[in-house]
Write a protein that holds these residues in place. Structure first.
Motif, PDB file in Angstrom:
ATOM      1  N   MET A 212       0.845  -1.179   0.000  1.00 10.32           N
ATOM      2  CA  MET A 212       0.000   0.000   0.000  1.00 10.32           C
ATOM      3  C   MET A 212       0.889   1.240   0.000  1.00 10.32           C
ATOM      4  SD  MET A 212      -2.897   0.966   2.750  1.00 10.32           S
ATOM      5  CE  MET A 212      -3.768   2.481   2.658  1.00 10.32           C
ATOM      6  N   THR A 213       0.574   2.181  -0.873  1.00 12.65           N
ATOM      7  CA  THR A 213       1.335   3.410  -0.964  1.00 12.65           C
ATOM      8  C   THR A 213       0.829   4.407   0.060  1.00 12.65           C
ATOM      9  OG1 THR A 213       1.660   3.053  -3.317  1.00 12.65           O
ATOM     10  CG2 THR A 213       2.010   5.271  -2.508  1.00 12.65           C
ATOM     11  N   HIS A 214       1.754   4.991   0.784  1.00 13.23           N
ATOM     12  CA  HIS A 214       1.373   6.024   1.739  1.00 13.23           C
ATOM     13  C   HIS A 214       1.410   7.368   1.034  1.00 13.23           C
ATOM     14  CE1 HIS A 214       1.530   3.251   5.099  1.00 13.23           C
ATOM     15  NE2 HIS A 214       2.651   2.775   4.598  1.00 13.23           N
ATOM     16  N   SER A 215       0.524   8.242   1.436  1.00 15.48           N
ATOM     17  CA  SER A 215       0.490   9.560   0.822  1.00 15.48           C
ATOM     18  C   SER A 215       0.206  10.599   1.891  1.00 15.48           C
ATOM     19  CB  SER A 215      -0.564   9.621  -0.282  1.00 15.48           C
ATOM     20  OG  SER A 215      -1.849   9.420   0.260  1.00 15.48           O
ATOM     21  N   ALA A 216       0.457  11.847   1.525  1.00 16.23           N
ATOM     22  CA  ALA A 216       0.185  12.970   2.413  1.00 16.23           C
ATOM     23  C   ALA A 216      -0.621  13.995   1.626  1.00 16.23           C
ATOM     24  CB  ALA A 216       1.489  13.589   2.900  1.00 16.23           C
ATOM     25  N   VAL A 217      -1.482  14.685   2.320  1.00 22.98           N
ATOM     26  CA  VAL A 217      -2.272  15.726   1.687  1.00 22.98           C
ATOM     27  C   VAL A 217      -1.494  17.029   1.792  1.00 22.98           C
ATOM     28  CG1 VAL A 217      -4.419  17.043   1.774  1.00 22.98           C
ATOM     29  CG2 VAL A 217      -4.438  14.582   2.233  1.00 22.98           C
ATOM     30  N   VAL A 218      -1.379  17.716   0.648  1.00 21.02           N
ATOM     31  CA  VAL A 218      -0.696  19.000   0.588  1.00 21.02           C
ATOM     32  C   VAL A 218      -1.654  19.985  -0.066  1.00 21.02           C
ATOM     33  CG1 VAL A 218       1.271  20.250  -0.381  1.00 21.02           C
ATOM     34  CG2 VAL A 218       1.549  17.886   0.370  1.00 21.02           C
ATOM     35  N   SER A 219      -1.717  21.161   0.478  1.00 19.87           N
ATOM     36  CA  SER A 219      -2.611  22.169  -0.071  1.00 19.87           C
ATOM     37  C   SER A 219      -1.792  23.361  -0.544  1.00 19.87           C
ATOM     38  CB  SER A 219      -3.597  22.616   1.010  1.00 19.87           C
ATOM     39  OG  SER A 219      -4.437  23.635   0.518  1.00 19.87           O
ATOM     40  N   GLY A 220      -2.214  23.961  -1.636  1.00 20.29           N
ATOM     41  CA  GLY A 220      -1.510  25.133  -2.135  1.00 20.29           C
ATOM     42  C   GLY A 220      -2.387  25.915  -3.085  1.00 20.29           C
ATOM     43  N   ARG A 221      -1.948  27.101  -3.397  1.00 25.96           N
ATOM     44  CA  ARG A 221      -2.706  27.960  -4.315  1.00 25.96           C
ATOM     45  C   ARG A 221      -1.960  28.083  -5.627  1.00 25.96           C
ATOM     46  NH1 ARG A 221      -6.840  30.570  -1.938  1.00 25.96           N
ATOM     47  NH2 ARG A 221      -6.825  30.730   0.320  1.00 25.96           N
ATOM     48  N   ILE A 222      -2.716  28.095  -6.713  1.00 36.81           N
ATOM     49  CA  ILE A 222      -2.159  28.341  -8.032  1.00 36.81           C
ATOM     50  C   ILE A 222      -3.013  29.406  -8.717  1.00 36.81           C
ATOM     51  CG2 ILE A 222      -1.141  26.043  -8.288  1.00 36.81           C
ATOM     52  CD1 ILE A 222      -3.516  25.286 -10.071  1.00 36.81           C
ATOM     53  N   ALA A 223      -2.460  30.026  -9.717  1.00 33.49           N
ATOM     54  CA  ALA A 223      -3.199  31.045 -10.462  1.00 33.49           C
ATOM     55  C   ALA A 223      -4.417  30.409 -11.137  1.00 33.49           C
ATOM     56  CB  ALA A 223      -2.295  31.676 -11.510  1.00 33.49           C
ATOM     57  N   ALA A 224      -5.471  31.194 -11.260  1.00 28.39           N
ATOM     58  CA  ALA A 224      -6.706  30.704 -11.872  1.00 28.39           C
ATOM     59  C   ALA A 224      -6.452  30.204 -13.285  1.00 28.39           C
ATOM     60  CB  ALA A 224      -7.769  31.803 -11.872  1.00 28.39           C
ATOM     61  N   GLU A 225      -5.589  30.915 -14.034  1.00 21.38           N
ATOM     62  CA  GLU A 225      -5.283  30.495 -15.409  1.00 21.38           C
ATOM     63  C   GLU A 225      -4.596  29.135 -15.424  1.00 21.38           C
ATOM     64  OE1 GLU A 225      -3.320  33.652 -14.364  1.00 21.38           O
ATOM     65  OE2 GLU A 225      -5.381  34.292 -14.190  1.00 21.38           O
ATOM     66  N   THR A 226      -3.734  28.906 -14.443  1.00 25.34           N
ATOM     67  CA  THR A 226      -3.043  27.617 -14.353  1.00 25.34           C
ATOM     68  C   THR A 226      -4.035  26.508 -14.017  1.00 25.34           C
ATOM     69  OG1 THR A 226      -1.023  28.732 -13.662  1.00 25.34           O
ATOM     70  CG2 THR A 226      -1.152  26.367 -13.236  1.00 25.34           C
ATOM     71  N   ALA A 227      -4.997  26.813 -13.169  1.00 29.53           N
ATOM     72  CA  ALA A 227      -6.019  25.825 -12.814  1.00 29.53           C
ATOM     73  C   ALA A 227      -6.830  25.430 -14.036  1.00 29.53           C
ATOM     74  CB  ALA A 227      -6.921  26.368 -11.715  1.00 29.53           C
ATOM     75  N   VAL A 228      -7.135  26.391 -14.885  1.00 26.63           N
ATOM     76  CA  VAL A 228      -7.881  26.093 -16.118  1.00 26.63           C
ATOM     77  C   VAL A 228      -7.056  25.170 -17.003  1.00 26.63           C
ATOM     78  CG1 VAL A 228      -8.786  27.091 -18.255  1.00 26.63           C
ATOM     79  CG2 VAL A 228      -9.260  28.201 -16.052  1.00 26.63           C
ATOM     80  N   LYS A 229      -5.766  25.484 -17.157  1.00 22.41           N
ATOM     81  CA  LYS A 229      -4.888  24.631 -17.967  1.00 22.41           C
ATOM     82  C   LYS A 229      -4.762  23.240 -17.353  1.00 22.41           C
ATOM     83  CE  LYS A 229      -2.074  28.460 -19.671  1.00 22.41           C
ATOM     84  NZ  LYS A 229      -0.734  29.082 -19.612  1.00 22.41           N
ATOM     85  N   LEU A 230      -4.686  23.198 -16.043  1.00 24.02           N
ATOM     86  CA  LEU A 230      -4.597  21.920 -15.337  1.00 24.02           C
ATOM     87  C   LEU A 230      -5.836  21.079 -15.598  1.00 24.02           C
ATOM     88  CD1 LEU A 230      -3.230  20.017 -13.288  1.00 24.02           C
ATOM     89  CD2 LEU A 230      -4.278  21.406 -11.473  1.00 24.02           C
ATOM     90  N   ASP A 231      -6.987  21.693 -15.531  1.00 24.29           N
ATOM     91  CA  ASP A 231      -8.237  20.960 -15.782  1.00 24.29           C
ATOM     92  C   ASP A 231      -8.302  20.445 -17.217  1.00 24.29           C
ATOM     93  OD1 ASP A 231      -9.115  21.264 -13.187  1.00 24.29           O
ATOM     94  OD2 ASP A 231     -10.300  23.064 -13.629  1.00 24.29           O
ATOM     95  N   LYS A 232      -7.866  21.258 -18.168  1.00 21.22           N
ATOM     96  CA  LYS A 232      -7.858  20.813 -19.563  1.00 21.22           C
ATOM     97  C   LYS A 232      -6.906  19.637 -19.750  1.00 21.22           C
ATOM     98  CE  LYS A 232      -9.204  25.203 -21.631  1.00 21.22           C
ATOM     99  NZ  LYS A 232      -8.796  26.337 -22.468  1.00 21.22           N
ATOM    100  N   LEU A 233      -5.743  19.728 -19.123  1.00 26.07           N
ATOM    101  CA  LEU A 233      -4.773  18.635 -19.211  1.00 26.07           C
ATOM    102  C   LEU A 233      -5.324  17.373 -18.564  1.00 26.07           C
ATOM    103  CD1 LEU A 233      -1.929  17.728 -20.044  1.00 26.07           C
ATOM    104  CD2 LEU A 233      -1.117  18.601 -17.838  1.00 26.07           C
ATOM    105  N   ALA A 234      -5.936  17.534 -17.412  1.00 34.44           N
ATOM    106  CA  ALA A 234      -6.522  16.380 -16.710  1.00 34.44           C
ATOM    107  C   ALA A 234      -7.574  15.698 -17.576  1.00 34.44           C
ATOM    108  CB  ALA A 234      -7.122  16.835 -15.382  1.00 34.44           C
TER     109      ALA A 234
END
Length: 84
Positions: free
Chosen positions: A1-23
């Motif tokens: 089982m892979t262990h993971s950690a939750v990390v939170s951060g802020r990105i620019a709105a434009e980057t989030a749009v690009k991220l969603d398109k890539l996803a």
């Protein structure tokens, strides 16, 4: 089982749009893409810092060329190529 950690951060709105398109295009989640990007960044930065550490050790051991030595080497090489 892979262990993971939750990390939170802020990105620019434009980057989030690009991220969603890539996803969407990759059929992956935002979290998957961000995790891969962070892993790659951390690995590359760690390798870069390790190379700097090695360079400093080489300098401490005297294993380096001065600016003047490098310029002389370059000029000699350049003259050799020009003669061919």
């Amino acid at each position: 089982m892979t262990h993971s950690a939750v990390v939170s951060g802020r990105i620019a709105a434009e980057t989030a749009v690009k991220l969603d398109k890539l996803a969407e295009r990759l059929d992956r989640s935002r979290a998957w893409i961000v995790a891969r990007a962070v892993e790659q960044f951390v690995e590359e930065e760690a390798e870069f810092l390790a190379s700097l550490d090695e360079a400093e050790r080489q300098i401490d051991r005297g294993e380096f060329f001065t600016q003047e030595q490098m310029e002389a080497w370059f000029e000699a090489r350049h003259r050799g190529e020009a003669a061919e």
